[in-house]
Write an enzyme that holds these catalytic residues in place. Structure first.
Site, mmCIF file in Angstrom:
data_model
loop_
_atom_site.group_PDB
_atom_site.id
_atom_site.type_symbol
_atom_site.label_atom_id
_atom_site.label_comp_id
_atom_site.label_asym_id
_atom_site.label_seq_id
_atom_site.Cartn_x
_atom_site.Cartn_y
_atom_site.Cartn_z
ATOM 1 N N GLU A 188 -12.851 26.196 53.784
ATOM 2 C CA GLU A 188 -12.976 25.524 55.087
ATOM 3 C C GLU A 188 -11.825 24.571 55.414
ATOM 4 O O GLU A 188 -12.039 23.425 55.795
ATOM 5 C CB GLU A 188 -14.308 24.762 55.155
ATOM 6 C CG GLU A 188 -15.515 25.659 54.923
ATOM 7 C CD GLU A 188 -16.845 24.908 54.988
ATOM 8 O OE1 GLU A 188 -16.856 23.681 55.152
ATOM 9 O OE2 GLU A 188 -17.889 25.575 54.867
ATOM 10 N N ASN A 195 -11.879 30.836 51.648
ATOM 11 C CA ASN A 195 -13.242 31.043 52.137
ATOM 12 C C ASN A 195 -13.496 30.187 53.387
ATOM 13 O O ASN A 195 -13.143 29.008 53.411
ATOM 14 C CB ASN A 195 -14.206 30.606 51.006
ATOM 15 C CG ASN A 195 -15.635 31.041 51.222
ATOM 16 O OD1 ASN A 195 -15.897 32.209 51.511
ATOM 17 N ND2 ASN A 195 -16.578 30.112 51.072
ATOM 18 N N HIS A 211 -22.499 32.583 57.918
ATOM 19 C CA HIS A 211 -23.659 31.782 58.329
ATOM 20 C C HIS A 211 -23.916 32.050 59.813
ATOM 21 O O HIS A 211 -23.170 31.577 60.669
ATOM 22 C CB HIS A 211 -23.388 30.284 58.121
ATOM 23 C CG HIS A 211 -23.268 29.892 56.692
ATOM 24 N ND1 HIS A 211 -24.333 29.940 55.810
ATOM 25 C CD2 HIS A 211 -22.216 29.441 55.957
ATOM 26 C CE1 HIS A 211 -23.939 29.525 54.618
ATOM 27 N NE2 HIS A 211 -22.653 29.230 54.662
ATOM 28 N N GLU A 253 -21.542 33.910 51.903
ATOM 29 C CA GLU A 253 -22.639 32.934 52.055
ATOM 30 C C GLU A 253 -23.590 33.354 53.170
ATOM 31 O O GLU A 253 -23.981 32.534 54.004
ATOM 32 C CB GLU A 253 -22.076 31.541 52.375
ATOM 33 C CG GLU A 253 -21.035 31.050 51.396
ATOM 34 C CD GLU A 253 -20.577 29.605 51.660
ATOM 35 O OE1 GLU A 253 -21.205 28.904 52.466
ATOM 36 O OE2 GLU A 253 -19.585 29.206 51.026
ATOM 37 N N ASP A 305 -26.429 33.947 55.609
ATOM 38 C CA ASP A 305 -27.807 33.637 55.977
ATOM 39 C C ASP A 305 -27.889 33.620 57.498
ATOM 40 O O ASP A 305 -26.865 33.519 58.176
ATOM 41 C CB ASP A 305 -28.348 32.342 55.328
ATOM 42 C CG ASP A 305 -27.555 31.089 55.636
ATOM 43 O OD1 ASP A 305 -26.675 31.116 56.514
ATOM 44 O OD2 ASP A 305 -27.826 30.058 54.991
HETATM 45 C C1 XIL Z 1 -24.302 23.669 50.916
HETATM 46 C C2 XIL Z 1 -25.474 23.739 49.928
HETATM 47 O O1 XIL Z 1 -26.196 24.918 50.176
HETATM 48 C C3 XIL Z 1 -26.359 22.525 50.067
HETATM 49 O O2 XIL Z 1 -27.348 22.512 49.050
HETATM 50 C C4 XIL Z 1 -25.503 21.248 49.983
HETATM 51 O O3 XIL Z 1 -26.334 20.131 50.231
HETATM 52 C C5 XIL Z 1 -24.385 21.295 51.006
HETATM 53 O O4 XIL Z 1 -23.609 22.462 50.803
HETATM 54 N N1 XIL Z 1 -20.454 26.142 53.221
HETATM 55 C C6 XIL Z 1 -20.201 26.122 51.876
HETATM 56 C C7 XIL Z 1 -21.285 25.769 50.917
HETATM 57 O O5 XIL Z 1 -19.107 26.518 51.467
HETATM 58 O O6 XIL Z 1 -20.799 25.142 49.761
HETATM 59 C C8 XIL Z 1 -22.340 24.914 51.566
HETATM 60 O O7 XIL Z 1 -23.424 24.732 50.633
HETATM 61 C C9 XIL Z 1 -22.813 25.543 52.853
HETATM 62 C C10 XIL Z 1 -21.686 25.675 53.825
#
Ligand code: XIL
Length: 397
Positions: A170, A216, A258, A289, A291
């Site tokens: 990020e 990423n 996401h 990641e 969801d």
């Molecule tokens: C999130 C976790 O899922 C949470 O438990 C934590 O509180 C915050 O981070 N992008 C990412 C992940 O790269 O590391 C993040 O994970 C979600 C967004």
């Protein structure tokens, strides 16, 4: 000539897929793909299907289902938090490896690969580091050296045990940031300038010659205007192209995935085109990641099926779009969900105004949702000539 070459490549691919598909069916138990795990179905395409793992849930003796499904359904695991800097080095100079080691050992026992997450990110940094920089007790020069040491220490510890590392996470802003022109954002860019990105990849490579090294990010599932000033995937594309041209050892682009059912989102062909465009840089790709959250209106919370059903369907469709696009692109090596059950999902705790949830492929009672079945169908129905086995890049020196 061109066509013959294509045919022979195709024939080899078909033979490879046939070999991957050769599942011994006994007379008593015919092969039933719907009874297979996501992991097993993914392997038919050489695709790893992974999940983020919450170590607290994994260790909860009263929650055996979590551990069982994490082990049986997935061929790859990612530490949801355990490999972040604040978890590994809460006190300066004192590393706590317990949780991260445990995940790597869990993966070894279950023959799973590990995505290492994450070496350089502006969030979840230890307070001693951020406050030291803020009060001037850690100079910029010292900060760069601390980063080098951190990357070297962590990557060396797990050398040979991590398949893909998220080296930088990020680093790029969003159109809603100020200024709105896309730029390198956050703690590291502010303190070290964007050169930290190339440095981080070089330091990671020096510590592990074989891990695949990824950049990423989120909101890069599909390209927009093509103008890097407002099109984040284009900005990332240009960045990775530039790094590769400089010889930086970057092997992959991770698209977090996401999504939310309240947004417009994308169709399979748009996402496929984006992965192909990234892949044309010579790098691997992955969904890292995934969801798909939904707004939890009062009606949803009250169990109103007229509000719940469209969310479940839209969620399944979005999970499926990313899976089909991944399957269609041979460099897309893995598809990881960010938690597999609504029982342990970061979404309700993170997205509160308005409340959001229902983001995972299993519900809170570990019942597979429509999204789970749709992912399974995608893996079952896919095959040549459009979907061919994965091809991984050689780690770049
Ligand atoms: C999130 C976790 O899922 C949470 O438990 C934590 O509180 C915050 O981070 N992008 C990412 C992940 O790269 O590391 C993040 O994970 C979600 C967004």
């Amino acid at each position: 000539m061109k066509q013959r070459r294509w045919i022979s490549v195709g024939a080899v691919a078909v033979a490879t897929v046939a070999a991957l598909n050769a599942v011994p069916a006994t007379a008593s138990r015919p092969y039933d793909p719907t009874a297979q795990s996501l992991a097993a179905l993914g392997l038919r395409h050489g695709l790893q299907v992974g999940t983020a793992v919450d170590l607290a849930a994994l260790n909860d003796a009263n929650d055996p289902q979590y551990r069982r499904l994490a082990a049986s359904e997935f061929s790859s695991v990612t530490a949801e938090n355990a490999m972040k800097w604040e978890s590994l080095e809460p006190t300066r100079g004192v590393y706590d490896w317990a949780a991260a080691d445990q995940l790597v050992e869990f993966a070894r026992r279950n023959k799973q690969s590990v995505r290492g997450h994450v070496l350089v990110w502006h969030n979840q940094l230890p307070t001693w580091l951020t406050s030291g920089v803020a009060d001037g007790s850690i100079s910029k020069q010292e900060l760069r050296e601390l980063l080098r040491k951190h990357i070297t220490t962590v990557v060396s510890r797990y050398k040979g045990k991590i398949w893909q590392w998220d080296v930088v996470n990020e680093a790029v802003g969003d159109p809603w940031d100020t200024p709105s022109t896309l730029h390198y954002k956050g703690f590291w860019a502010q303190n070290l300038g964007p050169g930290y990105i190339a440095d981080a990849f070089r330091w990671a490579r020096a510590a592990d010659p074989r891990a695949l090294l990824f950049y990423n990010d989120y909101n890069i599932e599909a390209f927009g205007s093509g103008n890097p000033a407002d099109d984040k995937p284009q900005f990332v594309y240009d960045m990775v192209k530039g790094l590769r041209a400089q010889g930086v050892p970057i092997d992959g682009i991770g698209s977090q995935g996401h999504l939310g059912t309240q947004y417009g989102n994308y169709d399979t062909l748009q996402v496929t085109a984006a992965l192909k465009k990234f892949a044309a840089l010579g790098v691997a790709t992955a969904f890292t990641e995934v969801d798909v959250r939904s707004e939890m209106t009062e009606a949803v919370q009250a169990g109103n099926s007229a509000e719940i059903n469209p969310r479940l369907q839209a969620s399944a469709a979005n999970f499926s779009v990313l899976m089909k696009a991944c399957l269609a692109v041979r460099s897309c090596l893995s598809y990881t969900v960010w938690g597999f059950t609504d029982r342990h999902s970061w979404v309700p705790g993170w997205f509160t105004e308005p409340p959001q949830g229902m983001a995972a492929i299993y519900d809170e009672n570990y019942q597979p949702k429509r999204a789970y079945h749709e992912l399974k169908s995608d893996l079952i129905f896919a095959g040549p000539p459009y979907v061919l086995p994965r091809v991984a890049p050689k780690p770049r020196r």
